[in-house]
Design a protein around this motif. Structure first.
Motif, PDB file in Angstrom:
ATOM      1  N   LYS A 146      47.248  47.566  35.903  1.00 51.25           N
ATOM      2  CA  LYS A 146      46.996  47.961  37.285  1.00 51.25           C
ATOM      3  C   LYS A 146      45.863  48.988  37.340  1.00 51.25           C
ATOM      4  O   LYS A 146      45.019  48.960  38.230  1.00 51.25           O
ATOM      5  N   ARG A 174      42.338  48.402  39.010  1.00 48.75           N
ATOM      6  CA  ARG A 174      41.393  49.464  39.361  1.00 48.75           C
ATOM      7  C   ARG A 174      40.809  50.011  38.070  1.00 48.75           C
ATOM      8  O   ARG A 174      41.516  50.620  37.277  1.00 48.75           O
ATOM      9  N   PHE A 199      37.372  48.184  42.127  1.00 53.56           N
ATOM     10  CA  PHE A 199      38.656  47.487  42.248  1.00 53.56           C
ATOM     11  C   PHE A 199      38.369  46.006  42.010  1.00 53.56           C
ATOM     12  O   PHE A 199      37.567  45.406  42.726  1.00 53.56           O
ATOM     13  N   TYR A 232      36.620  38.793  42.009  1.00 55.89           N
ATOM     14  CA  TYR A 232      35.857  39.553  42.995  1.00 55.89           C
ATOM     15  C   TYR A 232      35.842  41.019  42.582  1.00 55.89           C
ATOM     16  O   TYR A 232      36.742  41.520  41.912  1.00 55.89           O
ATOM     17  N   GLN A 278      42.718  30.999  49.438  1.00 56.07           N
ATOM     18  CA  GLN A 278      42.855  31.695  48.170  1.00 56.07           C
ATOM     19  C   GLN A 278      44.000  32.689  48.253  1.00 56.07           C
ATOM     20  O   GLN A 278      44.228  33.308  49.294  1.00 56.07           O
ATOM     21  N   TYR A 279      44.684  32.837  47.135  1.00 56.53           N
ATOM     22  CA  TYR A 279      45.761  33.804  47.008  1.00 56.53           C
ATOM     23  C   TYR A 279      45.345  34.819  45.949  1.00 56.53           C
ATOM     24  O   TYR A 279      44.839  34.441  44.896  1.00 56.53           O
ATOM     25  N   PHE A 280      45.599  36.085  46.264  1.00 56.73           N
ATOM     26  CA  PHE A 280      45.098  37.157  45.417  1.00 56.73           C
ATOM     27  C   PHE A 280      46.189  37.770  44.557  1.00 56.73           C
ATOM     28  O   PHE A 280      47.351  37.862  44.957  1.00 56.73           O
ATOM     29  N   GLY A 281      45.781  38.228  43.375  1.00 54.60           N
ATOM     30  CA  GLY A 281      46.638  39.061  42.559  1.00 54.60           C
ATOM     31  C   GLY A 281      46.609  40.486  43.079  1.00 54.60           C
ATOM     32  O   GLY A 281      45.880  40.800  44.016  1.00 54.60           O
ATOM     33  N   PRO A 282      47.388  41.377  42.458  1.00 56.18           N
ATOM     34  CA  PRO A 282      47.487  42.760  42.946  1.00 56.18           C
ATOM     35  C   PRO A 282      46.267  43.617  42.639  1.00 56.18           C
ATOM     36  O   PRO A 282      46.121  44.690  43.218  1.00 56.18           O
ATOM     37  N   LEU A 331      39.582  42.096  41.763  1.00 59.57           N
ATOM     38  CA  LEU A 331      40.587  41.192  42.311  1.00 59.57           C
ATOM     39  C   LEU A 331      40.407  39.790  41.761  1.00 59.57           C
ATOM     40  O   LEU A 331      39.306  39.254  41.759  1.00 59.57           O
ATOM     41  N   GLN A 382      35.479  44.823  44.538  1.00 62.25           N
ATOM     42  CA  GLN A 382      35.473  45.516  45.834  1.00 62.25           C
ATOM     43  C   GLN A 382      35.233  46.998  45.586  1.00 62.25           C
ATOM     44  O   GLN A 382      35.959  47.647  44.837  1.00 62.25           O
ATOM     45  N   LEU A 442      31.746  38.171  45.032  1.00 65.31           N
ATOM     46  CA  LEU A 442      32.171  37.188  44.046  1.00 65.31           C
ATOM     47  C   LEU A 442      31.414  37.381  42.741  1.00 65.31           C
ATOM     48  O   LEU A 442      30.178  37.386  42.725  1.00 65.31           O
ATOM     49  N   GLN A 498      33.743  48.557  51.146  1.00 66.51           N
ATOM     50  CA  GLN A 498      32.892  47.377  51.074  1.00 66.51           C
ATOM     51  C   GLN A 498      33.720  46.102  51.109  1.00 66.51           C
ATOM     52  O   GLN A 498      34.920  46.113  50.897  1.00 66.51           O
ATOM     53  N   GLY A 499      33.036  45.012  51.345  1.00 63.92           N
ATOM     54  CA  GLY A 499      33.691  43.714  51.329  1.00 63.92           C
ATOM     55  C   GLY A 499      33.881  43.202  49.911  1.00 63.92           C
ATOM     56  O   GLY A 499      33.609  43.904  48.931  1.00 63.92           O
ATOM     57  N   LEU A 500      34.343  41.965  49.808  1.00 62.78           N
ATOM     58  CA  LEU A 500      34.559  41.328  48.508  1.00 62.78           C
ATOM     59  C   LEU A 500      33.259  40.701  48.023  1.00 62.78           C
ATOM     60  O   LEU A 500      32.589  40.003  48.789  1.00 62.78           O
TER      61      LEU A 500
END
Lengths: 112, 111
Positions: free
Chosen positions: A9, A108, A88, A35, A101-105, A90, A37, A45, A41-43
């Motif tokens: 994490k 960082r 961070f 991704y 899309q499904y994201f993991g936690p 993702l 982040q 790729l 800011q945005g994501l």
């Protein structure tokens, strides 16, 4: 439970060291993504993979590398060539490219 | 290059009000549209998908799509403080199948 796991994490590294971030999914999804982040800011790729043993660069691939040897796994290596690696990170997956899309936690990463 | 635009906010609404979040996209051939919610320090969570013109309702959330105007919106009825988050719009289809994300709108619901 089906889902996406990322480990660790939180990750701390010294400048000049390579570090590998783990991403595993048990959703039987073909496509996987990384991704970055930054605060406010945005994501962005980094890399994506549509199928096993194939991957493509995203918008900010420089200083990063990936592999996709198994359908379930898509690890990301942040190399010493990445100028500003603190962020961070993702991982996401989708059944096929272009689907939801499904994201993991997230992981960082702090590099000092 | 496909673009997805969102007002960065912050959008501030009182508890119980309707929050309206907007998103425009540049690729007229886009076919799939998604809304994600991202709490501070957490990863994005998919909350709505919409593929055809009109409204799609799910609980307190309504997604609205107008392909002619290249516009998709998310309405949150009876807003709660727990809805305070950044909402990301994402679009795919058209020139390529990659999912393109907007930068997100920060929503604050005040008790």
């Amino acid at each position: 439970d089906g889902g996406i796991t990322q480990s660790p994490k939180y990750l701390f590294r010294k400048e000049g060291q390579n570090v590998t971030l783990s991403c595993e999914q048990n959703l039987n999804h073909d496509a996987m993504y990384w991704y970055r982040q930054d605060p406010g800011q945005g994501l962005r790729l980094i890399y994506y993979s549509q199928i096993v043993n194939d991957f493509q660069k995203g918008d900010i691939a420089e200083g990063y590398s990936v592999s996709r040897e198994k359908k379930e796994s898509f690890p990301l290596t942040v190399t010493s060539a990445q100028k500003n690696p603190t962020a961070f990170y993702l991982c996401a997956s989708s059944i096929f490219e272009g689907y939801e899309q499904y994201f993991g936690p997230g992981t960082r990463l702090t590099v000092t | 290059q496909k673009e997805v635009e969102q007002n960065s906010g912050p959008l501030s609404v009182p508890e119980g009000a309707i929050a309206s979040l907007n998103c425009t996209y540049s690729d007229r051939g886009s076919q799939s549209f998604f809304w994600y919610r991202q709490y501070s320090g957490k990863s994005p969570e998919l909350i709505m998908s919409i593929y055809s013109n009109g409204d799609k309702e799910d609980g307190r959330f309504t997604a609205q799509l107008n392909k002619a105007s290249q516009y998709v919106s998310l309405l949150i009825r009876d807003s709660q403080p727990s809805d305070s988050a950044t909402y990301l719009c994402a679009v795919s289809g058209g020139s390529n199948y990659k999912l393109t994300f907007g930068k997100g709108t920060l929503l604050t619901v005040n008790p």
